[in-house]
Design an enzyme around this catalytic site. Sequence first.
Site, mmCIF file in Angstrom:
data_model
loop_
_atom_site.group_PDB
_atom_site.id
_atom_site.type_symbol
_atom_site.label_atom_id
_atom_site.label_comp_id
_atom_site.label_asym_id
_atom_site.label_seq_id
_atom_site.Cartn_x
_atom_site.Cartn_y
_atom_site.Cartn_z
ATOM 1 N N SER A 2 36.828 -33.580 -2.591
ATOM 2 C CA SER A 2 37.506 -34.768 -2.258
ATOM 3 C C SER A 2 37.765 -35.753 -3.255
ATOM 4 O O SER A 2 38.391 -35.742 -4.199
ATOM 5 C CB SER A 2 36.785 -35.291 -0.894
ATOM 6 O OG SER A 2 37.472 -36.057 -0.283
ATOM 7 N N ASP A 48 43.667 -30.650 6.845
ATOM 8 C CA ASP A 48 42.866 -31.537 6.464
ATOM 9 C C ASP A 48 43.236 -32.994 6.883
ATOM 10 O O ASP A 48 44.716 -33.397 6.431
ATOM 11 C CB ASP A 48 42.774 -31.483 4.835
ATOM 12 C CG ASP A 48 41.636 -32.285 4.208
ATOM 13 O OD1 ASP A 48 41.335 -33.387 4.695
ATOM 14 O OD2 ASP A 48 41.085 -31.825 3.376
ATOM 15 N N HIS A 63 39.123 -30.624 6.498
ATOM 16 C CA HIS A 63 38.620 -31.174 5.324
ATOM 17 C C HIS A 63 37.275 -30.424 5.207
ATOM 18 O O HIS A 63 36.766 -30.174 3.769
ATOM 19 C CB HIS A 63 38.248 -32.778 5.335
ATOM 20 C CG HIS A 63 37.973 -33.452 3.895
ATOM 21 N ND1 HIS A 63 38.955 -33.507 3.124
ATOM 22 C CD2 HIS A 63 36.905 -33.750 3.776
ATOM 23 C CE1 HIS A 63 38.507 -34.286 2.158
ATOM 24 N NE2 HIS A 63 37.012 -34.275 2.563
#
Length: 730
Positions: free
Chosen positions: A582, A667, A702
């Site tokens: 991320s 995501d 995610h």
Amino acid sequence: MEKSKPRLKSTVTLLSACLLAATGCKTSDTTTATATTEQTSTAPETSTTPQPPVAKKIPKELTAHGDTRIDNYYWLNERENPEVIAYLNAENAYTQQMLGHTEGLQKKLFDEIVGRIKQNDESLPYKEDGYWYYTRFEAAKEYPIYARKKGTLTASEEIMVNANERAAGKQYYAAAGMNVSPNNQLVAFGEDTVSRRKYTIRFKDLRTGNLLQDEIPNTTGSAVWANDNKTVYYTMKDPALRSFKIYKHTLGTPTSQDKEVYHEADETFSTFVYKTKSDKYIIIGSNSTVSNEYRFLDANTPNGTFKVLQPRERGLEYSVDHFGDKFYIVTNKDGATNFKLMQTPVTKTGKANWKDVIAHREDVLLEGIEIFKDYLTLQERKNGLTQIRVKKWNDPKADHYISFEDEAYTAGISINPDFDTQVLRFDYSSLTTPASTYDYNMATKQRELKKRQEVVGDFNPENYEAKRIYATADDGTKIPVSLVYRKGLKLDGNNPTLQYAYGSYGSNTNPGFSSVRLSLLDRGFVYAIAHIRGGQEMGRQWYEDGKMLKKKNTFTDFVDVSEFLIEQKYTNPDKLFAQGGSAGGLLMGAVVNMRPELYKGVLAAVPFVDVVTTMLDTSIPLTTGEFDEWGNPANKEYYDYMKSYSPYDNVEKKDYPNMLVTTGLHDSQVQYFEPAKWVAKLREMKTDNNMLLLNTNMVAGHGGASGRFERYKETALQYAFLMNLLEENK
């Protein structure tokens, strides 16, 4: 499974469950498309050696501040375009081809990882309002069962929600916000079946076992009960997935009749709702990176009007809990960079009435509090490590800290719903100690280990060693590094090493235990956590020095740690690997542009790599709320600075390390097309023959796959990728 409970009373209000992350991909303020100049196949060519997919190029001009960037792969953001799906599938097929010879190793790693997990397991029960609440897992089942027992742990079990049954037939499933009504008869919970973190709230009658007809879509997943047992408050998301409105729902009525009680109109803020531990107040909060605002309402009068506790002011951060006739406030008021604790009467809540309870300290960060009838406990951080402090309200001499012995560890206040108790429950873990939960008697100072994560197999913590060392950055700053490895390590520069970091949002990477990591340690790996600036391990200033126009400190700190590990003979560039996800994936993209020669391989998970384009598009999830983290590129100073480090914008014709990039089609935080575009551009530009692989989970978001076992297939793939590269060195 817990009742409405205050949100974590932390100095970092942006932290959220998982991993707090960066935003998804966006356009600039002025865009002009041009005609397609290249149309190349997304399928590998026929050859004895697998050929990577080549994404077609459709140049698109992105203009801001008189500066034009050409994005050849902008078209990959067309989620519904069959060509995009075909390209992602082709990349997945290429990854399988390139790592097909490691399938046996992947299976072995997966079996090892899953084999260490206790099949029939349950959480440590906690008692609230006469019930013991816990979650448990059954052998071979992916999802938890949320349950409780009335009165004693020997009573018959009441299953509130069996997530395995709810997940049946679904490719993805996540439950959230398990909140029981004040009369213990109903439970509200959220369900996400797409992995976009948009939950539908449902209600169940615990007396009959039947679901109610009430269903509330497009929420954060949590419903907060008023004390009348029929009114709930919930948070709605806007099209960009920002939490922007609070609604009130009455059970048994259509959601079309729900009343909007708060609208957060400022797009740089998000909103949330919770109930105080005292069950006295419903609290609505709004937060941005540098400002907070709270409203409160007596939970006994759900038809009343919320009152503002203290109006928002830029730079004023605070969080709120309640006890007795006072609100307790963790805040940076009056320049308290590391935060302090204040109190104010519930009848006079403006900041002019706030009084110090715990003063600000230059060397101690106040992270949160837990209030009891006779005691106040504080979670603090000093020298990069968490501490728990216990104070007795009417006896200053009883003030003390709970002692911990490991050189690198993490500790934190656990679930403590009871006000009238002398027992504090806290969690503890270290790089060699599995997750442990203790009950600590605040009067006698005695602790009792109530549960420790069981590692199935021949695990022995005595076989491993952990330590804390410090690397020196170019500007002289000492960067803490937490290390773990099997005992007997030789500092001969020949150890495979995986260096991990995050370094954003003030999120701390605590040195905790991982049974998954044993598959690396038992094969001779050193695991290193670089506590770089941008986190908050060394206090609030550590965060301030790694954000906005100081963001590059995060990247150079990571590089400096890498060089230090090589200098100290832990490893060498042919055996050093880097990992981040991320916002930590942004870190990976930056360091491979800066110093690619330092790393044999890189694992970049859901990487935020197209910073400029993303932050210019306010329609993409989370962007507007992060201007105070990265800067607003509508301002040329921030635009220029972002452009100077944005990984996608700085890909060059040069050698890059071996890389495995992973993402999820759904995501909601870092859109899949950021890593897809990045890989496509790297393929075009790189001058080496190293592996560059993109693996997209086509049904997840995610956090990757749902379920307690399935997610480790990706971990096994990542570890096999690293071990395959080591074999190439032999």
